[in-house]
Enzyme design. Structure first.
Site, mmCIF file in Angstrom:
data_model
loop_
_atom_site.group_PDB
_atom_site.id
_atom_site.type_symbol
_atom_site.label_atom_id
_atom_site.label_comp_id
_atom_site.label_asym_id
_atom_site.label_seq_id
_atom_site.Cartn_x
_atom_site.Cartn_y
_atom_site.Cartn_z
ATOM 1 N N GLN A 26 0.827 -1.222 0.000
ATOM 2 C CA GLN A 26 0.000 0.000 0.000
ATOM 3 C C GLN A 26 0.861 1.271 0.000
ATOM 4 O O GLN A 26 0.673 2.157 -0.836
ATOM 5 C CB GLN A 26 -0.877 0.053 1.254
ATOM 6 C CG GLN A 26 -1.882 -1.054 1.379
ATOM 7 C CD GLN A 26 -2.879 -0.733 2.489
ATOM 8 O OE1 GLN A 26 -3.862 -0.053 2.252
ATOM 9 N NE2 GLN A 26 -2.628 -1.213 3.686
ATOM 10 N N ILE A 52 13.798 -8.742 1.416
ATOM 11 C CA ILE A 52 14.677 -8.050 2.383
ATOM 12 C C ILE A 52 15.234 -8.986 3.452
ATOM 13 O O ILE A 52 16.119 -8.609 4.209
ATOM 14 C CB ILE A 52 13.983 -6.822 3.036
ATOM 15 C CG1 ILE A 52 12.781 -7.224 3.908
ATOM 16 C CG2 ILE A 52 13.601 -5.775 1.999
ATOM 17 C CD1 ILE A 52 12.356 -6.136 4.884
ATOM 18 N N TYR A 76 6.121 -7.777 6.981
ATOM 19 C CA TYR A 76 5.144 -8.838 7.201
ATOM 20 C C TYR A 76 4.031 -8.167 8.003
ATOM 21 O O TYR A 76 4.252 -7.762 9.151
ATOM 22 C CB TYR A 76 5.797 -9.979 7.981
ATOM 23 C CG TYR A 76 4.873 -11.141 8.272
ATOM 24 C CD1 TYR A 76 5.043 -12.362 7.643
ATOM 25 C CD2 TYR A 76 3.834 -11.012 9.187
ATOM 26 C CE1 TYR A 76 4.197 -13.435 7.916
ATOM 27 C CE2 TYR A 76 2.987 -12.073 9.454
ATOM 28 C CZ TYR A 76 3.170 -13.276 8.814
ATOM 29 O OH TYR A 76 2.340 -14.326 9.079
ATOM 30 N N THR A 77 2.837 -8.022 7.416
ATOM 31 C CA THR A 77 1.801 -7.187 8.041
ATOM 32 C C THR A 77 0.545 -7.956 8.468
ATOM 33 O O THR A 77 -0.458 -7.345 8.821
ATOM 34 C CB THR A 77 1.385 -6.046 7.093
ATOM 35 O OG1 THR A 77 0.977 -6.602 5.838
ATOM 36 C CG2 THR A 77 2.495 -5.053 6.863
ATOM 37 N N THR A 116 5.027 0.748 13.676
ATOM 38 C CA THR A 116 3.605 0.614 13.980
ATOM 39 C C THR A 116 3.226 1.064 15.391
ATOM 40 O O THR A 116 4.051 0.979 16.315
ATOM 41 C CB THR A 116 3.208 -0.874 13.810
ATOM 42 O OG1 THR A 116 1.862 -1.054 14.221
ATOM 43 C CG2 THR A 116 4.092 -1.803 14.639
ATOM 44 N N ASP A 117 1.971 1.437 15.528
ATOM 45 C CA ASP A 117 1.385 1.729 16.846
ATOM 46 C C ASP A 117 1.325 0.467 17.711
ATOM 47 O O ASP A 117 1.228 0.553 18.929
ATOM 48 C CB ASP A 117 -0.024 2.312 16.674
ATOM 49 C CG ASP A 117 -0.931 1.463 15.787
ATOM 50 O OD1 ASP A 117 -0.405 0.662 14.979
ATOM 51 O OD2 ASP A 117 -2.165 1.582 15.899
ATOM 52 N N TYR A 140 3.535 -9.699 15.953
ATOM 53 C CA TYR A 140 3.756 -8.657 14.941
ATOM 54 C C TYR A 140 4.416 -7.431 15.592
ATOM 55 O O TYR A 140 5.428 -6.928 15.111
ATOM 56 C CB TYR A 140 2.417 -8.288 14.286
ATOM 57 C CG TYR A 140 2.463 -7.034 13.440
ATOM 58 C CD1 TYR A 140 3.076 -7.041 12.182
ATOM 59 C CD2 TYR A 140 1.895 -5.836 13.887
ATOM 60 C CE1 TYR A 140 3.121 -5.882 11.408
ATOM 61 C CE2 TYR A 140 1.931 -4.687 13.118
ATOM 62 C CZ TYR A 140 2.541 -4.707 11.882
ATOM 63 O OH TYR A 140 2.579 -3.566 11.116
ATOM 64 N N LYS A 144 8.178 -5.895 14.894
ATOM 65 C CA LYS A 144 8.356 -4.520 14.402
ATOM 66 C C LYS A 144 9.263 -3.736 15.357
ATOM 67 O O LYS A 144 10.079 -2.922 14.924
ATOM 68 C CB LYS A 144 7.007 -3.819 14.239
ATOM 69 C CG LYS A 144 6.117 -4.350 13.128
ATOM 70 C CD LYS A 144 6.712 -4.184 11.729
ATOM 71 C CE LYS A 144 6.772 -2.757 11.282
ATOM 72 N NZ LYS A 144 7.303 -2.657 9.883
HETATM 73 N N1 NAP Z 1 -1.239 -1.964 7.274
HETATM 74 C C1 NAP Z 1 -1.374 -1.374 8.448
HETATM 75 O O1 NAP Z 1 -2.501 -1.227 8.963
HETATM 76 C C2 NAP Z 1 -0.178 -0.841 9.171
HETATM 77 C C3 NAP Z 1 -0.335 -0.257 10.443
HETATM 78 C C4 NAP Z 1 0.787 0.261 11.104
HETATM 79 C C5 NAP Z 1 2.039 0.197 10.501
HETATM 80 N N2 NAP Z 1 2.156 -0.388 9.285
HETATM 81 C C6 NAP Z 1 3.498 -0.483 8.714
HETATM 82 O O2 NAP Z 1 3.524 0.310 7.535
HETATM 83 C C7 NAP Z 1 4.381 -0.305 6.571
HETATM 84 C C8 NAP Z 1 3.675 -0.445 5.230
HETATM 85 O O3 NAP Z 1 2.497 -1.192 5.423
HETATM 86 P P1 NAP Z 1 1.508 -1.497 4.235
HETATM 87 O O4 NAP Z 1 0.146 -1.332 4.774
HETATM 88 O O5 NAP Z 1 1.930 -0.765 3.000
HETATM 89 O O6 NAP Z 1 1.788 -3.049 4.076
HETATM 90 P P2 NAP Z 1 1.439 -4.033 2.861
HETATM 91 O O7 NAP Z 1 0.426 -3.406 1.972
HETATM 92 O O8 NAP Z 1 1.181 -5.348 3.475
HETATM 93 O O9 NAP Z 1 2.802 -4.050 2.063
HETATM 94 C C9 NAP Z 1 3.935 -4.705 2.552
HETATM 95 C C10 NAP Z 1 4.721 -5.163 1.354
HETATM 96 O O10 NAP Z 1 5.897 -5.816 1.818
HETATM 97 C C11 NAP Z 1 6.096 -6.932 0.996
HETATM 98 N N3 NAP Z 1 6.941 -7.923 1.654
HETATM 99 C C12 NAP Z 1 6.586 -8.894 2.543
HETATM 100 N N4 NAP Z 1 7.664 -9.617 2.863
HETATM 101 C C13 NAP Z 1 8.719 -9.115 2.166
HETATM 102 C C14 NAP Z 1 10.073 -9.445 2.050
HETATM 103 N N5 NAP Z 1 10.612 -10.467 2.746
HETATM 104 N N6 NAP Z 1 10.856 -8.705 1.230
HETATM 105 C C15 NAP Z 1 10.349 -7.694 0.528
HETATM 106 N N7 NAP Z 1 9.064 -7.340 0.563
HETATM 107 C C16 NAP Z 1 8.250 -8.033 1.395
HETATM 108 C C17 NAP Z 1 4.712 -7.467 0.718
HETATM 109 O O11 NAP Z 1 4.736 -8.323 -0.404
HETATM 110 P P3 NAP Z 1 3.642 -9.493 -0.539
HETATM 111 O O12 NAP Z 1 2.324 -8.791 -0.681
HETATM 112 O O13 NAP Z 1 4.101 -10.209 -1.753
HETATM 113 O O14 NAP Z 1 3.727 -10.285 0.724
HETATM 114 C C18 NAP Z 1 3.959 -6.161 0.472
HETATM 115 O O15 NAP Z 1 4.043 -5.773 -0.874
HETATM 116 C C19 NAP Z 1 4.862 -1.610 7.195
HETATM 117 O O16 NAP Z 1 6.096 -1.407 7.790
HETATM 118 C C20 NAP Z 1 3.835 -1.889 8.273
HETATM 119 O O17 NAP Z 1 4.375 -2.656 9.314
HETATM 120 C C21 NAP Z 1 1.087 -0.890 8.604
#
Ligand code: NAP
Length: 322
Positions: A26, A52, A76-77, A116-117, A140, A144
């Protein structure tokens, strides 16, 4: 005016090539799309292009591309799934972050990293500050936190941006889940959805997160210095998942003739799919964003405005697909 990438001891030198890992997610997709608006040339690598958790490949790729900055959007989310596969979650969120930190330090560039929160336990009354002590309640959150610690330990120039409840027009997120439920289990008038009303946080638009990271990158280049540290950034305001769903369904009703009956439920009552362990989520994970405003003059956007905008965009996407 941007000049070619180069680095000297501890200062962030101008250059326009930025590497974005997790470019299929995202925030990653938005960062790649928006980077040119800030004068950067993005090189976005998806998981298939750069895993990574592969230390040697990360080091080699970073050295070969020699960007002026790395933005890590890979993670990993899957919060519940992580309870059943902690090693997988740690390989990405903990060791993956360390691999990136070591590689950035090797070529003396800054690492911008997302967290993350869910590093907090949620027992605080009021907003969490960057100085509050993390105490994750889930695998998770723990992985993080390990990632944050690795970045701080192994890379001199870094920004860790903690965010929350991320949604956007791409990938999987709460808005899409709510709209899919309506579409798949009725799509009919007077559909009924129950959502928990005892967890509080701040919904955050992935595009706003990407723009914030890019703005900090631009400011840091102009200053030739990164104000390394942890910063909180979320949508402005706090709500429950129920309150979040309420705005989505009000906008759905405004855009279509679909009315959804929404009712509140509790975390305890909420059903979990069989065979899936449930992560313990913080009750209150609202983050204080004063620090980022003071340091970079960046002010979070009203969460309701952004949710309405994205709900509209997703409804349009769905209509164009039918
Ligand atoms: N989503 C939330 O609600 C939320 C809340 C708080 C913080 N965050 C943080 O914000 C950041 C971005 O989140 P997001 O919502 O954009 O997450 P996302 O949509 O799940 O995107 C994460 C991406 O990382 C990729 N990925 C997973 N394992 C990987 C690896 N080993 N090497 C390289 N890429 C890998 C995934 O690929 P695949 O799809 O192929 O697995 C996906 O494209 C993350 O650090 C997350 O922890 C997210």
């Amino acid at each position: 005016m941007m000049v070619a990438a180069s680095a000297r001891g501890g200062e962030y030198m101008p250059g326009n090539k930025i590497l974005i890992t997790g470019a299929g997610g995202q925030v990653g997709l938005e960062a790649v799309r928006r980077a040119p608006d800030y004068g950067f040339t993005p090189i976005g690598l998806t998981r298939a292009e750069l895993d990574i958790s592969d230390a040697a490949k990360v080091m080699q790729t970073v050295k070969d591309i020699a960007p002026t900055l790395l933005i890590n959007c890979a993670a990993y989310t899957q919060v519940d799934q992580a309870e059943s596969e902690p090693d997988k979650a740690h390989a990405v969120n903990g060791r993956g972050a360390k691999n990136l930190a070591l590689a950035c330090q090797a070529i003396n560039i800054p690492l911008f990293h997302l967290s993350t929160d869910y590093v907090f336990d949620g027992n605080k009354t009021g907003l969490y500050l960057e100085t509050d002590t993390p105490n994750p309640t889930s695998i998770y959150g723990a992985t993080k936190l390990a990632g944050e610690q690795a970045v701080i330990e192994h890379c001199k120039q870094y920004i860790i941006l903690r965010t929350a409840w991320v949604y956007g027009t791409d990938g999987h997120n709460f808005i899409k889940t709510m709209l899919d439920i309506v579409q798949n289990h009725g799509g009919q008038k007077n559909g009924h959805v129950s959502v928990v009303n005892d967890q509080f946080g701040s919904p955050t638009f992935a595009r706003d997160i990407a723009k914030t990271l890019l703005e900090i990158a631009q400011i840091s280049q102009n200053r030739e210095h990164v104000a390394s540290g942890i910063y909180h950034y979320t949508g402005d305001g706090t709500t429950s998942w129920y309150g979040f769903a309420d705005i989505i369904f009000k906008e759905l009703a405004a855009q279509t003739n679909i009315q959804v009956r929404l009712s509140p439920t509790t975390t305890k009552q909420y059903p979990t799919p069989k065979n899936l362990k449930k992560a313990k989520r913080p009750i209150n994970s609202a983050l204080d964003t004063t620090k980022i405003s003071n340091e970079f003059n960046i002010f979070p956007i009203d969460w309701i405005e952004s949710v309405i905008q994205v709900t509209r965009e997703i409804i349009k996407q769905k209509e164009s697909q039918t």
